[in-house]
Structures are given as structure tokens and as C-alpha cells.
Design a protein around this motif. Structure first.
Motif, PDB file in Angstrom:
ATOM      1  N   LYS A 175      29.313 -10.593 -60.521  1.00  0.00           N
ATOM      2  CA  LYS A 175      29.118 -11.710 -60.092  1.00  0.00           C
ATOM      3  C   LYS A 175      30.102 -11.756 -58.671  1.00  0.00           C
ATOM      4  N   ASN A 176      30.596 -10.746 -58.268  1.00  0.00           N
ATOM      5  CA  ASN A 176      31.369 -10.698 -56.959  1.00  0.00           C
ATOM      6  C   ASN A 176      32.729 -11.385 -57.330  1.00  0.00           C
ATOM      7  N   GLU A 177      33.359 -11.344 -58.649  1.00  0.00           N
ATOM      8  CA  GLU A 177      34.410 -12.224 -58.908  1.00  0.00           C
ATOM      9  C   GLU A 177      35.588 -10.939 -58.736  1.00  0.00           C
ATOM     10  N   TYR A 178      36.892 -11.557 -58.647  1.00  0.00           N
ATOM     11  CA  TYR A 178      38.064 -10.833 -58.587  1.00  0.00           C
ATOM     12  C   TYR A 178      38.341  -9.800 -59.641  1.00  0.00           C
ATOM     13  N   VAL A 179      38.599  -8.601 -59.102  1.00  0.00           N
ATOM     14  CA  VAL A 179      39.299  -7.706 -60.137  1.00  0.00           C
ATOM     15  C   VAL A 179      40.729  -7.118 -59.625  1.00  0.00           C
ATOM     16  N   SER A 180      41.301  -6.688 -60.541  1.00  0.00           N
ATOM     17  CA  SER A 180      42.822  -6.115 -60.124  1.00  0.00           C
ATOM     18  C   SER A 180      42.606  -4.848 -59.172  1.00  0.00           C
ATOM     19  N   LEU A 181      43.434  -4.799 -58.298  1.00  0.00           N
ATOM     20  CA  LEU A 181      43.420  -3.487 -57.362  1.00  0.00           C
ATOM     21  C   LEU A 181      43.596  -2.370 -58.388  1.00  0.00           C
ATOM     22  N   GLU A 182      44.066  -2.435 -59.444  1.00  0.00           N
ATOM     23  CA  GLU A 182      44.323  -1.171 -60.425  1.00  0.00           C
ATOM     24  C   GLU A 182      42.838  -0.741 -60.576  1.00  0.00           C
ATOM     25  N   VAL A 183      41.740  -1.754 -60.856  1.00  0.00           N
ATOM     26  CA  VAL A 183      40.611  -1.307 -61.102  1.00  0.00           C
ATOM     27  C   VAL A 183      39.950  -0.579 -59.831  1.00  0.00           C
ATOM     28  N   ILE A 184      40.063  -1.287 -58.557  1.00  0.00           N
ATOM     29  CA  ILE A 184      39.663  -0.770 -57.390  1.00  0.00           C
ATOM     30  C   ILE A 184      40.248   0.938 -57.287  1.00  0.00           C
ATOM     31  N   ASP A 185      41.615   1.052 -57.469  1.00  0.00           N
ATOM     32  CA  ASP A 185      42.046   2.211 -57.508  1.00  0.00           C
ATOM     33  C   ASP A 185      41.566   3.293 -58.480  1.00  0.00           C
ATOM     34  N   LYS A 186      41.247   3.021 -59.549  1.00  0.00           N
ATOM     35  CA  LYS A 186      40.555   3.824 -60.533  1.00  0.00           C
ATOM     36  C   LYS A 186      39.276   4.299 -59.982  1.00  0.00           C
ATOM     37  N   ILE A 187      38.381   3.345 -59.222  1.00  0.00           N
ATOM     38  CA  ILE A 187      37.132   3.650 -58.807  1.00  0.00           C
ATOM     39  C   ILE A 187      37.342   4.711 -57.380  1.00  0.00           C
ATOM     40  N   CYS A 188      38.545   4.228 -56.762  1.00  0.00           N
ATOM     41  CA  CYS A 188      38.612   4.993 -55.514  1.00  0.00           C
ATOM     42  C   CYS A 188      38.929   6.588 -56.001  1.00  0.00           C
ATOM     43  N   SER A 189      39.774   6.732 -56.790  1.00  0.00           N
ATOM     44  CA  SER A 189      40.429   7.802 -57.364  1.00  0.00           C
ATOM     45  C   SER A 189      39.175   8.757 -57.830  1.00  0.00           C
ATOM     46  N   TYR A 190      38.283   8.289 -58.885  1.00  0.00           N
ATOM     47  CA  TYR A 190      37.234   8.817 -59.400  1.00  0.00           C
ATOM     48  C   TYR A 190      36.234   9.347 -58.343  1.00  0.00           C
ATOM     49  N   PHE A 191      35.826   8.602 -57.425  1.00  0.00           N
ATOM     50  CA  PHE A 191      34.803   8.902 -56.568  1.00  0.00           C
ATOM     51  C   PHE A 191      35.401   9.600 -55.524  1.00  0.00           C
ATOM     52  N   GLY A 192      36.600   9.479 -55.122  1.00  0.00           N
ATOM     53  CA  GLY A 192      37.444  10.249 -54.128  1.00  0.00           C
ATOM     54  C   GLY A 192      36.878   9.645 -52.706  1.00  0.00           C
ATOM     55  N   CYS A 193      37.238   8.062 -52.843  1.00  0.00           N
ATOM     56  CA  CYS A 193      36.748   7.222 -51.684  1.00  0.00           C
ATOM     57  C   CYS A 193      37.807   6.385 -51.351  1.00  0.00           C
ATOM     58  N   THR A 194      37.482   5.510 -50.413  1.00  0.00           N
ATOM     59  CA  THR A 194      38.548   4.095 -49.965  1.00  0.00           C
ATOM     60  C   THR A 194      38.121   2.870 -50.353  1.00  0.00           C
ATOM     61  N   PRO A 195      38.969   2.001 -50.460  1.00  0.00           N
ATOM     62  CA  PRO A 195      38.418   0.680 -50.901  1.00  0.00           C
ATOM     63  C   PRO A 195      37.211   0.132 -50.239  1.00  0.00           C
ATOM     64  N   ASN A 196      37.193   0.509 -48.698  1.00  0.00           N
ATOM     65  CA  ASN A 196      35.945   0.170 -47.953  1.00  0.00           C
ATOM     66  C   ASN A 196      34.651   0.687 -48.402  1.00  0.00           C
ATOM     67  N   ASP A 197      34.780   1.662 -49.331  1.00  0.00           N
ATOM     68  CA  ASP A 197      33.657   2.232 -49.822  1.00  0.00           C
ATOM     69  C   ASP A 197      33.137   1.541 -51.017  1.00  0.00           C
ATOM     70  N   VAL A 198      34.088   0.566 -51.590  1.00  0.00           N
ATOM     71  CA  VAL A 198      33.868  -0.022 -52.653  1.00  0.00           C
ATOM     72  C   VAL A 198      33.387  -1.708 -52.607  1.00  0.00           C
ATOM     73  N   ILE A 199      34.384  -2.067 -51.636  1.00  0.00           N
ATOM     74  CA  ILE A 199      34.219  -3.581 -51.399  1.00  0.00           C
ATOM     75  C   ILE A 199      33.957  -3.824 -49.932  1.00  0.00           C
ATOM     76  N   GLU A 200      33.370  -5.010 -49.790  1.00  0.00           N
ATOM     77  CA  GLU A 200      33.184  -5.497 -48.300  1.00  0.00           C
ATOM     78  C   GLU A 200      33.696  -7.140 -48.426  1.00  0.00           C
ATOM     79  N   HIS A 201      34.179  -7.367 -47.324  1.00  0.00           N
ATOM     80  CA  HIS A 201      34.530  -8.715 -47.192  1.00  0.00           C
ATOM     81  C   HIS A 201      33.461  -9.824 -46.410  1.00  0.00           C
TER      82      HIS A 201
END
Length: 69
Positions: A37-63
Motif C-alpha cells: 500500500k506504499n505505507e511507511y516501514v522501518s529503515l531496518e526493513v529497508i536495510d534487510k532488503i538491501c543487504s539481502y539483494f546487495g542493493c541500495t535504498p534507491n533500488d527499493v524505494i522511490e520518492h
């Protein structure tokens, strides 16, 4: 407002479902629902995603600029 569209595109490219990602990262169903739903999740979640996929937050979310109306 943030959108998780880049993440969904990355999952398609890697032939991975949202459920597979959720299980691999140990995320809750409610966290995945919030992201859907494009709602807020913690930066910890974004960090887990980035670590798993070897990417940066820009690869996960866009403003997205909020529309005036």
C-alpha cells in the motif's frame, strides 16, 4: 510519499515472489501488506532488503511528489 515500485520490478527481474522475499527476510505479513500500500516501514526493513539483494535504498524505494489538489 514513497513507492516500492523499484522493489517490485526487481523481484520480477529475479523471478521471485513477494511471499518468497518475505519468508527469506523473515518479514511479517503486515509489513509486506504495508509495502503493498506504499505505507511507511522501518529503515531496518529497508536495510534487510538491501543487504539481502546487495542493493541500495534507491533500488527499493522511490520518492513520489504528492499531487496538489
Amino acid at each position: 510519499m514513497f513507492s516500492y515500485k523499484p522493489l517490485w520490478i526487481m523481484l520480477v527481474d529475479r523471478e521471485m515472489t513477494k511471499t518468497e522475499m518475505r519468508e527469506a527476510l523473515g518479514l511479517s505479513s503486515s509489513t509486506l501488506a504495508k509495502m503493498g500500500k506504499n505505507e511507511y516501514v522501518s529503515l531496518e526493513v529497508i536495510d534487510k532488503i538491501c543487504s539481502y539483494f546487495g542493493c541500495t535504498p534507491n533500488d527499493v524505494i522511490e520518492h513520489k511528489k504528492e499531487q496538489e489538489g
